[in-house]
Design a protein around this motif. Structure first.
Motif, PDB file in Angstrom:
ATOM      1  N   ASP A   1       0.814  -1.143  -0.066  1.00  0.00           N
ATOM      2  CA  ASP A   1       0.001   0.160  -0.136  1.00  0.00           C
ATOM      3  C   ASP A   1       0.678   1.272  -0.078  1.00  0.00           C
ATOM      4  OD1 ASP A   1      -2.344  -1.776   0.106  1.00  0.00           O
ATOM      5  OD2 ASP A   1      -2.322  -1.385   2.648  1.00  0.00           O
TER       6      ASP A   1
ATOM      7  N   HIS B   1       1.729   6.247  -1.764  1.00  0.00           N
ATOM      8  CA  HIS B   1       1.922   7.525  -0.657  1.00  0.00           C
ATOM      9  C   HIS B   1       3.415   8.308  -0.987  1.00  0.00           C
ATOM     10  CE1 HIS B   1      -1.848   6.663   1.679  1.00  0.00           C
ATOM     11  NE2 HIS B   1      -1.569   5.529   1.375  1.00  0.00           N
TER      12      HIS B   1
ATOM     13  N   ALA C   1      -7.635   6.227   4.725  1.00  0.00           N
ATOM     14  CA  ALA C   1      -8.134   5.131   4.879  1.00  0.00           C
ATOM     15  C   ALA C   1      -8.173   4.526   6.439  1.00  0.00           C
ATOM     16  CB  ALA C   1      -6.885   4.064   4.196  1.00  0.00           C
ATOM     17  N   LEU C   2      -7.211   4.712   7.269  1.00  0.00           N
ATOM     18  CA  LEU C   2      -7.165   4.496   8.576  1.00  0.00           C
ATOM     19  C   LEU C   2      -8.232   4.912   9.617  1.00  0.00           C
ATOM     20  CD1 LEU C   2      -6.012   2.846  11.144  1.00  0.00           C
ATOM     21  CD2 LEU C   2      -4.456   4.528  11.370  1.00  0.00           C
TER      22      LEU C   2
ATOM     23  N   ALA D   1     -11.187   6.126   8.188  1.00  0.00           N
ATOM     24  CA  ALA D   1     -12.314   5.278   7.900  1.00  0.00           C
ATOM     25  C   ALA D   1     -12.405   4.106   8.505  1.00  0.00           C
ATOM     26  CB  ALA D   1     -12.297   5.394   6.273  1.00  0.00           C
ATOM     27  N   ALA D   2     -11.497   3.333   8.632  1.00  0.00           N
ATOM     28  CA  ALA D   2     -11.360   1.982   9.184  1.00  0.00           C
ATOM     29  C   ALA D   2     -11.705   2.012  10.678  1.00  0.00           C
ATOM     30  CB  ALA D   2     -10.035   1.188   9.295  1.00  0.00           C
TER      31      ALA D   2
ATOM     32  N   ALA E   1     -15.422   9.385   8.795  1.00  0.00           N
ATOM     33  CA  ALA E   1     -14.117   9.551   8.990  1.00  0.00           C
ATOM     34  C   ALA E   1     -13.593  10.850   9.595  1.00  0.00           C
ATOM     35  CB  ALA E   1     -13.195   9.164   7.993  1.00  0.00           C
TER      36      ALA E   1
ATOM     37  N   LEU F   1      -0.605   2.429   7.862  1.00  0.00           N
ATOM     38  CA  LEU F   1      -1.319   1.550   6.846  1.00  0.00           C
ATOM     39  C   LEU F   1      -1.220   0.030   7.397  1.00  0.00           C
ATOM     40  CD1 LEU F   1       0.940   2.631   3.803  1.00  0.00           C
ATOM     41  CD2 LEU F   1      -1.333   2.957   4.077  1.00  0.00           C
TER      42      LEU F   1
ATOM     43  N   ALA G   1      -4.533   0.115   9.415  1.00  0.00           N
ATOM     44  CA  ALA G   1      -5.795   0.151   8.401  1.00  0.00           C
ATOM     45  C   ALA G   1      -5.768  -1.338   8.077  1.00  0.00           C
ATOM     46  CB  ALA G   1      -5.619   0.943   7.569  1.00  0.00           C
ATOM     47  N   ARG G   2      -4.683  -2.221   7.896  1.00  0.00           N
ATOM     48  CA  ARG G   2      -5.135  -3.503   7.179  1.00  0.00           C
ATOM     49  C   ARG G   2      -5.440  -4.206   8.517  1.00  0.00           C
ATOM     50  NH1 ARG G   2      -5.293  -5.120   2.149  1.00  0.00           N
ATOM     51  NH2 ARG G   2      -3.994  -4.009   0.680  1.00  0.00           N
TER      52      ARG G   2
ATOM     53  N   ASP H   1      -9.841  -3.823   9.952  1.00  0.00           N
ATOM     54  CA  ASP H   1     -11.234  -4.336   9.296  1.00  0.00           C
ATOM     55  C   ASP H   1     -11.193  -5.934   9.587  1.00  0.00           C
ATOM     56  OD1 ASP H   1     -12.390  -2.078   8.157  1.00  0.00           O
ATOM     57  OD2 ASP H   1     -11.092  -2.138   6.472  1.00  0.00           O
TER      58      ASP H   1
END
Length: 496
Positions: A147, A151, A164-165, A167-168, A182, A370, A373-374, A377
């Motif tokens: 990912d 960036h 992304a984080l 939002a997670a 978010a 990152l 974030a992975r 979820d």
């Protein structure tokens, strides 16, 4: 280390009176009255190294302290000399003596109490934290590296955190019954950074902050660093249920002290393990709305519950109001080495926090975000495994403590990472010193309170690696049997 540790003697303008110092020392005398010099030096050293006696604090003159303690001036002078030799006190003729850190303590040396995991040969019963989930963390890190390519063309700074984080994390709150977007989330470098940022935004020096008593010690340190004053509200230490909080007493404290903010740990409260029910949470939010007192709610341990569903977030009773500010962290569920925390509150306050953050740092590390974030979820399998593991570890530790220390009275929390143990006597600080001589790290009960409270108590985590629990308890038992020996060279430890 506090910036005050670097101040010269001309900058020292804080002092503690002899009577206040005597109260802070607590019950330091060894049985039989022998070894007073070593015992006094040992207790002062502990108070400095675990943060209860601030750095650069001028201590009472020898004669004044001798009168307050009803001991000879010779004993005080000898103890002060031992502390100077150990680097705990610095003195200048005509200026008195003041506290400091001994050389090397603030660095990364293996014996440093301020470096929690510096010496892996020690048995760590001080830090309530789990080892990393190797398989899950490695897999998430591998995907995060992929990912990262997206960036690398940017500058890498983001005051609010990667979208992304954020939002997670928002999805995680929504799944727990608190609809979140978010723009209501800010990512920080760990939960402690989140607490400090909120205090910086909402509290000014001299303000009062309501806290549970006992509570998370690093939060007490953050309040003190902000120049604010804590208003302690005692918990009922005989229970881990919702009745641990006397909400009438909380209401009276808010009315009488008019605190600017209340810092609360309502999910497996650190250190007691108590859990407040939804009705109590609703009552606290109603109080906050009625009095205009924001609630800073620490949910770091919220998901580590062993029976039944996780309690709904406190902020669910406040809709999108900034009256409730929630902080959390990946440290306890995942790993302390993943320095990811967050703040969840109303979007306008999030933007204000982001703007304020620029004065201290410019965002959290991109790669760590990152990875988080992975993980976020797909966190449920890991959390479920942690719960099963910790419930078994709690039961095992309770059984072993009952066998080895029948006079101790530990709590039985329904979640979290540690037991709050009534030792039956005010010997917590002495036990910390004795345990360190047997290579066991402990956090004394007073580290979790104010003005030397909780000498009868000890926090004992059940998060230690399984193969180290038995030898740690064997050594702790040996320390308990040698409790009356005083050795001023013993060092306590920081707390997580």
């Amino acid at each position: 280390m506090s910036a005050r540790a670097n101040l010269g003697t001309d900058d020292v303008d804080r002092r503690i009176g002899a009577r206040s110092f005597a109260r802070l020392l607590g019950d330091w005398r060894p049985p039989g009255g022998r070894g007073l010099t070593a015992a006094l030096a040992d207790r002062v050293r502990l108070l400095v190294l675990d943060g209860r006696l601030p750095l650069q604090m001028r201590v009472p003159a020898e004669r004044e302290l001798a009168v307050a303690l009803d001991i000879s001036r010779t004993t005080v002078a000898a103890a002060y000399e031992a502390l100077r030799d150990a680097g705990i006190l610095n003195s200048r003729r005509g200026a008195g003596s003041w506290t400091q850190l001994p050389s090397g303590v603030a660095g990364t040396g293996t014996s440093s109490p301020f470096s929690p995991h510096g010496d892996r040969t020690l048995f760590d019963l001080a830090h309530a934290s789990l080892p990393a989930p190797g398989v899950e963390l490695r897999a998430a890190a591998a995907r995060a590296v992929e990912d990262l390519d997206a960036h690398l063309g940017g500058h890498g700074y983001d005051l609010l955190g990667l979208p992304a984080l954020r939002a997670a994390i928002a999805r995680r709150f929504t799944a727990r019954g608190l609809p979140t977007t978010a723009d209501q989330v800010l990512v920080t470098a760990g939960g402690q950074a989140a607490i400090a940022l909120v205090l910086a935004a909402l509290v000014t020096p001299g303000d009062r902050v309501l806290v549970e008593h006992p509570t998370y010690p690093n939060a007490l340190d953050a309040v003190a660093a902000r120049g604010a004053r804590c208003v302690p509200v005692p918990l009922d230490l005989g229970t881990t249920g919702p009745e641990a909080w006397d909400l009438d007493l909380v209401t009276a404290a808010v009315r009488d002290a008019a605190p600017r903010l209340a810092y609360l740990v309502l999910d497996h409260q650190n250190p007691t393990g108590a859990l407040l029910d939804d009705a109590g949470r609703a009552q606290l939010v109603a109080l906050a709305r009625r009095t205009g007192t924001p609630l800073l709610v620490d949910e770091t341990l919220a998901e580590l519950t062993f029976a039944g569903p996780v309690q709904a977030p406190v902020a669910g009773h406040a809709a999108d109001s900034p009256i409730v500010v929630t902080v959390g962290s990946a440290a306890k569920v995942v790993w302390g080495g993943l320095r990811i925390g967050w703040v969840r509150t109303a979007a306008p306050l999030i933007r204000r926090l982001g703007a304020l953050r620029a004065a201290t740092d410019l965002g959290s590390p991109v790669l760590e975000q990152l990875v988080a974030a992975r993980l976020m979820d797909d966190l449920d399998p890991l959390v479920d495994a942690r719960r099963v593991e910790l419930a078994a570890a709690r039961d095992h530790l309770l059984g072993r403590l009952g066998e080895a220390f029948p006079s101790w009275r530990p709590s039985r929390p329904s979640g979290g990472l540690s037991l709050w143990v009534d030792l039956g006597a005010p010997v917590s600080s002495r036990l910390v010193g004795a345990a360190r001589r047997h290579d066991v790290l402990l956090a004394a009960g007073p580290r979790f309170g104010l003005a030397g409270a909780f000498e009868r108590y000890l926090r004992v985590p059940y998060s230690l690696r399984h193969d180290r629990v038995e030898p740690a308890l064997d050594r702790l038992l040996a320390a308990w049997h040698t409790l009356d020996e005083a050795h001023p060279e013993t060092e306590p430890t920081a707390v997580a």
